[in-house]
Write a protein that holds these residues in place. Structure first.
Motif, PDB file in Angstrom:
ATOM      1  N   ASN A   1      10.168   8.171 -10.510  1.00  0.00           N
ATOM      2  CA  ASN A   1      10.971   8.805  -9.466  1.00  0.00           C
ATOM      3  C   ASN A   1      11.232   7.893  -8.270  1.00  0.00           C
ATOM      4  O   ASN A   1      11.705   8.359  -7.237  1.00  0.00           O
ATOM      5  N   ILE A   2      10.921   6.618  -8.410  1.00  0.00           N
ATOM      6  CA  ILE A   2      11.068   5.686  -7.298  1.00  0.00           C
ATOM      7  C   ILE A   2      12.029   4.561  -7.669  1.00  0.00           C
ATOM      8  O   ILE A   2      11.952   3.987  -8.758  1.00  0.00           O
TER       9      ILE A   2
ATOM     10  N   ALA B   1       4.090   5.744  -5.523  1.00  0.00           N
ATOM     11  CA  ALA B   1       4.094   5.771  -6.990  1.00  0.00           C
ATOM     12  C   ALA B   1       3.041   6.736  -7.518  1.00  0.00           C
ATOM     13  O   ALA B   1       3.278   7.462  -8.483  1.00  0.00           O
ATOM     14  N   ALA B   2       1.884   6.770  -6.868  1.00  0.00           N
ATOM     15  CA  ALA B   2       0.814   7.667  -7.296  1.00  0.00           C
ATOM     16  C   ALA B   2       1.173   9.132  -7.035  1.00  0.00           C
ATOM     17  O   ALA B   2       0.912  10.000  -7.866  1.00  0.00           O
ATOM     18  N   SER B   3       1.794   9.400  -5.898  1.00  0.00           N
ATOM     19  CA  SER B   3       2.080  10.795  -5.548  1.00  0.00           C
ATOM     20  C   SER B   3       3.387  11.316  -6.145  1.00  0.00           C
ATOM     21  O   SER B   3       3.472  12.493  -6.496  1.00  0.00           O
ATOM     22  N   LEU B   4       4.390  10.475  -6.272  1.00  0.00           N
ATOM     23  CA  LEU B   4       5.700  10.925  -6.751  1.00  0.00           C
ATOM     24  C   LEU B   4       5.961  10.606  -8.218  1.00  0.00           C
ATOM     25  O   LEU B   4       6.853  11.185  -8.827  1.00  0.00           O
TER      26      LEU B   4
ATOM     27  N   ALA C   1       0.827  -1.206   0.000  1.00  0.00           N
ATOM     28  CA  ALA C   1       0.000   0.000   0.000  1.00  0.00           C
ATOM     29  C   ALA C   1       0.862   1.256   0.000  1.00  0.00           C
ATOM     30  O   ALA C   1       0.580   2.212  -0.735  1.00  0.00           O
ATOM     31  N   ARG C   2       1.932   1.251   0.783  1.00  0.00           N
ATOM     32  CA  ARG C   2       2.839   2.406   0.823  1.00  0.00           C
ATOM     33  C   ARG C   2       3.476   2.644  -0.537  1.00  0.00           C
ATOM     34  O   ARG C   2       3.554   3.783  -1.006  1.00  0.00           O
TER      35      ARG C   2
END
Length: 107
Positions: free
Chosen positions: A20-21, A13-16, A7-8
């Motif tokens: 970028n991950i 991934a959705a926010s950044l 979930a984290r």
């Protein structure tokens, strides 16, 4: 990979943005590391967690891979991880995670 971590990662991934991950794994067994790598790239293969059917395509490495080791301070790496290199099947772990990365990563 437990459901909370899935979930984290999905939220990050959705926010950044997935591009970028970078996910760095540390599992002690090749099969477990491969499952975690597949989960963050192609989706949860057990279809049990938040990443079931969600293909994030994240870049994923294991801390024992040379690409990560070369980016670390040598003394810190040796102190924190050096002993594990002597007792784990490093080659199998590297092979498993890199094969998943090549097969599924979008980045």
């Amino acid at each position: 990979m437990d459901l909370e971590n899935q979930a984290r990662i999905k939220e990050f991934a959705a926010s950044l943005g997935a591009e970028n991950i970078l996910v760095i794994l540390g599992g002690a067994e090749a099969e477990a590391a491969g499952l975690a790598a597949e989960t963050v790239t192609a989706g949860d293969p057990t279809f049990a967690g938040p990443l079931a059917g969600v293909s994030l395509g994240l870049a994923v490495y294991h801390v024992l891979e040379n690409e990560i080791k070369s980016e670390c301070d040598a003394a810190v790496y040796e102190e924190q991880i050096g002993m594990m290199e002597m007792v784990l099947d490093v080659e199998a772990i590297q092979k498993e995670v890199s094969s998943i990365r090549v097969q599924y990563s979008k980045f």
